[in-house]
Every structure is written in structure tokens, then in C-alpha cells.
Design a protein around this motif. Sequence first.
Motif, PDB file in Angstrom:
ATOM      1  N   VAL A   1       0.863  -1.175   0.000  1.00 36.14           N
ATOM      2  CA  VAL A   1       0.000   0.000   0.000  1.00 36.14           C
ATOM      3  C   VAL A   1       0.902   1.228   0.000  1.00 36.14           C
ATOM      4  N   ALA A   2       0.742   2.077  -1.007  1.00 33.05           N
ATOM      5  CA  ALA A   2       1.529   3.307  -1.110  1.00 33.05           C
ATOM      6  C   ALA A   2       0.575   4.489  -1.012  1.00 33.05           C
ATOM      7  N   GLY A   3       1.107   5.686  -1.050  1.00 27.74           N
ATOM      8  CA  GLY A   3       0.264   6.876  -1.145  1.00 27.74           C
ATOM      9  C   GLY A   3      -0.215   7.409   0.184  1.00 27.74           C
ATOM     10  N   CYS A   4      -1.282   8.188   0.109  1.00 23.91           N
ATOM     11  CA  CYS A   4      -1.683   9.001   1.253  1.00 23.91           C
ATOM     12  C   CYS A   4      -2.349   8.203   2.370  1.00 23.91           C
ATOM     13  N   VAL A   5      -3.018   7.094   2.043  1.00 23.98           N
ATOM     14  CA  VAL A   5      -3.563   6.252   3.117  1.00 23.98           C
ATOM     15  C   VAL A   5      -2.403   5.593   3.861  1.00 23.98           C
ATOM     16  N   ALA A   6      -1.382   5.172   3.116  1.00 21.89           N
ATOM     17  CA  ALA A   6      -0.190   4.575   3.728  1.00 21.89           C
ATOM     18  C   ALA A   6       0.428   5.571   4.710  1.00 21.89           C
ATOM     19  N   GLN A   7       0.533   6.834   4.260  1.00 25.26           N
ATOM     20  CA  GLN A   7       1.138   7.856   5.117  1.00 25.26           C
ATOM     21  C   GLN A   7       0.283   8.103   6.352  1.00 25.26           C
ATOM     22  N   ALA A   8      -1.022   8.183   6.172  1.00 23.05           N
ATOM     23  CA  ALA A   8      -1.911   8.557   7.279  1.00 23.05           C
ATOM     24  C   ALA A   8      -2.112   7.409   8.262  1.00 23.05           C
ATOM     25  N   GLU A   9      -2.163   6.175   7.760  1.00 23.21           N
ATOM     26  CA  GLU A   9      -2.539   5.071   8.644  1.00 23.21           C
ATOM     27  C   GLU A   9      -1.384   4.149   8.996  1.00 23.21           C
ATOM     28  N   GLY A  10      -0.329   4.173   8.214  1.00 21.94           N
ATOM     29  CA  GLY A  10       0.890   3.412   8.533  1.00 21.94           C
ATOM     30  C   GLY A  10       0.614   1.977   8.948  1.00 21.94           C
ATOM     31  N   GLU A  11       1.133   1.617  10.139  1.00 22.65           N
ATOM     32  CA  GLU A  11       1.034   0.239  10.633  1.00 22.65           C
ATOM     33  C   GLU A  11      -0.392  -0.267  10.783  1.00 22.65           C
ATOM     34  N   GLU A  12      -1.309   0.679  11.022  1.00 24.58           N
ATOM     35  CA  GLU A  12      -2.720   0.318  11.182  1.00 24.58           C
ATOM     36  C   GLU A  12      -3.221  -0.526   9.998  1.00 24.58           C
TER      37      GLU A  12
END
Length: 449
Positions: free
Chosen positions: A89-100
Motif C-alpha cells: 500500500v503506497a500513497g496518502c492512506v499509507a502515510q496517514a494510517e501506517g502500521e494500522e
Amino acid sequence: MSETKIDTKAGTKKLFIKTYGCQMNVYDSERMAESLGGSGYTEVSSPEEADMILLNTCHIREKAAEKIYSELGRYKDLKLANPDLKIGVAGCVAQAEGEEIIRRQPMVDLVVGPQSYHKLPQLEAKAGKGVKALDTDFPEEDKFEHLKARPKAKRAPAAFLTVQEGCDKFCAFCVVPYTRGAEVSRPAERVLSEARDLVERGVREITLLGQNVNAYHGAGEGGTWGLARLIRELAKVDGLERIRFTTSHPNDMEDDLIAAHGDCDKLMPYLHLPVQSGSDRILKAMNRKHTAEEYIRLIERIRAARPDIAMSGDFIVGFPGETDQDFEDTMSLVREVGYGSAYSFKYSPRPGTPAAEKDDKMVDADVASERLHRLQELITEQQHAFQDAMVGREVSVLFERKGRLAGQMVGKSEYLHAVHVTDDVAVGEIARVRIIESGPNSLAGVVLR
Ligand code: 5AD
Ligand code: SF4
């Protein structure tokens, strides 16, 4: 949502990338595919064939983010059938949610934020050893420099080029300052050399991208260059015929950029300039730092420089506290401006943003839907009126691909209308076209020789 596919170095492993969200994600997906080309990946067009699936995600509204989890759910069977399949998973969801993300979907092997794409090959290698790989850092280095090892494959005639990333404006509703980080501009020479390279590979139109592109302030010869200077230098690149930029903030529309719309022939007469609301009360609550009147006066100045410019914008309805009167103010602003096209959205609270943290009263969901419907009707009406006014006019069209019907070619006019013809033209050709018909989503024309 779109799927990007470009030629990468022929490899033995297969990569499927699915792209959500903005044009910058489309650009990033191309860069990621090229960088994984170095690790032996070739892009394919279906997840079933893939050794690695990469979702390049968007976090701008809740719906966009939730889509990712349902999409991941669909890959469960593929992963069960092939335990070696890697899912990233890349992009803004990856940045916002990370390990979640890995907690919610343990089959995800790799999570990478937008500022760490240059580390993809290492992350892929780590995931290959069965270790979960996560990187959502905001490094100091220029990721684009590391993503530069690009094959010299031929490109489509219209391309994106990121010149600026991130945002320091902090509109109260927006996640971008958190997912993309602080505003960073790429040095002018790097942008120019990437543009020259694109032109060598067949590109004739470049859209300069940035979350706040008109705040561009890149290091250039003799000091810092603004966007207008960058555009003027790009206009000197032989073979580059058209320049666009998106997306802009009204407060960064400086005089020289407005002037460029009047005197730089290669700069296309189309401007996406979001205002979000026509109510000063709501604009203040949104932390937009301008009034509706200031926006309208700005458009008057832009139109004085380029009278035929097609204006575009973004609107949010149902921002917390929005009254009927506030919404009517938005409708009045739209009527006064007259848009060639515009996008409108229902407010979606985003975790961590000031608007979501405040407990201002949410607008009733049905009321918000009704407002969105009315606004979209008005915008569609304006869009059609603008399109219909093209009939009988001569426009210039950059042809990008074959159409659906036999013998049809499709391209974009300077105003970003899709135009199709049945004349003999080549992909990459720019021709004068007389518009003969206005359809629901495109125009039909004949080439003038
Ligand atoms: N809710 C709804 N729309 C939003 N946008 C940005 N954040 C939100 C949000 N929280 C819209 C704005 C912006 C466009 C890219 O998306 O209109 O200009
Ligand atoms: Fe979505 Fe904004 Fe990220 Fe683009 S930058 S993918 S619009 S959240």
C-alpha cells in the motif's frame, strides 16, 4: 481512479499498480513502476498475473480511504493461492494510517508513504524475505533524484511533471499537509531537464503538478524562481508545445503568473482555481484566508489578461455550520464566475484535521446531499453552455489516442475539452479543428488543413 501502464525494463516479475486520487498519484505510480523496473518488475494490467500488487492510495475523503480496504479484501484469494504474492500500500492512506493498515489487513507486506518511494526497491527486498516493510518518513533528501534512473521509453503526448509537493496552507478540512508534508519545490534545473527528457520521448504537453503548484519557489539560476519564471523557461524548450499547471490556491496567483496567461503562448487557457465556498463565514472557518469578493476580483484580473480562459474550481458543501444562506452564497459565486468545469464534494471529516477535531455542528446528511445535487446541476449547466459555445469555433487539438469508433482520433483542445475527429491525424499531432457538434462529454470536429 486509473491504472497506469508504462514500459519498464523487461523483467521476470510482474507488477500490478492501481492508482487512486489525484494526478500526482498517477505521476508517482509511473515513477514507482520505473523504480521497481530496476528490481526486475514489468507492469501488467491485471492483479491475477501479478507477483506484486501495489495500491497507490488517496486519503482526501473517507470514501476514498475505505475503498482501499475493500480492494485489499478482494486479493485474499490470490494471496492464499500464491503465498509469494506481495501486496503493498503506497500513497496518502499509507502515510496517514501506517502500521494500522497491516493490523487491519495482515496480508499486506509493504506500506510506503509518498515521501519514501525512492526506498521501494529496498522495501520490496525486505518484504521478499517475509518481513513486513514500512516506511512513512519525511526524509530531507530529494526523492525525485533517486527516482531518476528512468528507461528512455516512448511516452504519450501529454505528461505530468511534479514540480512541488506538500502544502503549508492548512485549510481546516484538508489532510494534505499531513499526508504530503510541508511545501517543497524541486530545483528549476531538475524540472527543466526532466521536461527536455520527456520531449525527447514524444511528449508535447506537460502539466506541472503540485498540491499548491503556484506556490512553487524552486532554486534556479540567479536565485529563487516562481512558477511564472519556470513556465517562461519551459516555454523555450523546443518541441514542448503546451504547458498547464494544477492545482492552485487563489492567494498564490501572483502578478507575473497572471501576466503569463496573457503573454505566454504555450500556457494553455485553462485554470483550475479552487475556492471551496462562496460564503465569507465558511471561508473563514475553512481557514482559506481570502473572501469570495477577493476571489471574484482575482478572476476578473485573470480574464483581463486572457479573456477566453476556461475557469475550473473545487467546492465543498456541508462544511460544519454551513447554513442555507451560506450555500446560496456559493451558488451565487458559481453563477457570477461561470465555470468551464468544476468539481464538488460533500464535506468528509478527516481524522487529525482542525475541522474534524472541532465540534461544530455537522450539516444534516440529507441537506448536504440536496445541496450537492443543486450545485452539481448548476455546474453541469455551465459546463454544457461552455461546451456548446465551442460549436462553429476553431480550436487547437493535441491528438492523444485512437477513439472508440473506427477511424476516430481523440485529443484535447486548449480548453481541455475532449475533441474527436474522423480525419487522418497522428498521435502527437497538434491540428486546427473546427468544432461541429457538442455531445454530452466531448466535442466533434473536422481538421482544417
Ligand atoms: N471533504 C470533502 N472534500 C474535500 N476536499 C479536500 N478535503 C476534503 C474533505 N475533507 C476537496 C477540496 C479539494 C479537492 C481536491 O478535494 O475541494 O480542493
Ligand atoms: Fe488524495 Fe490529496 Fe493524497 Fe492526492 S495528495 S492522493 S488528492 S490525499
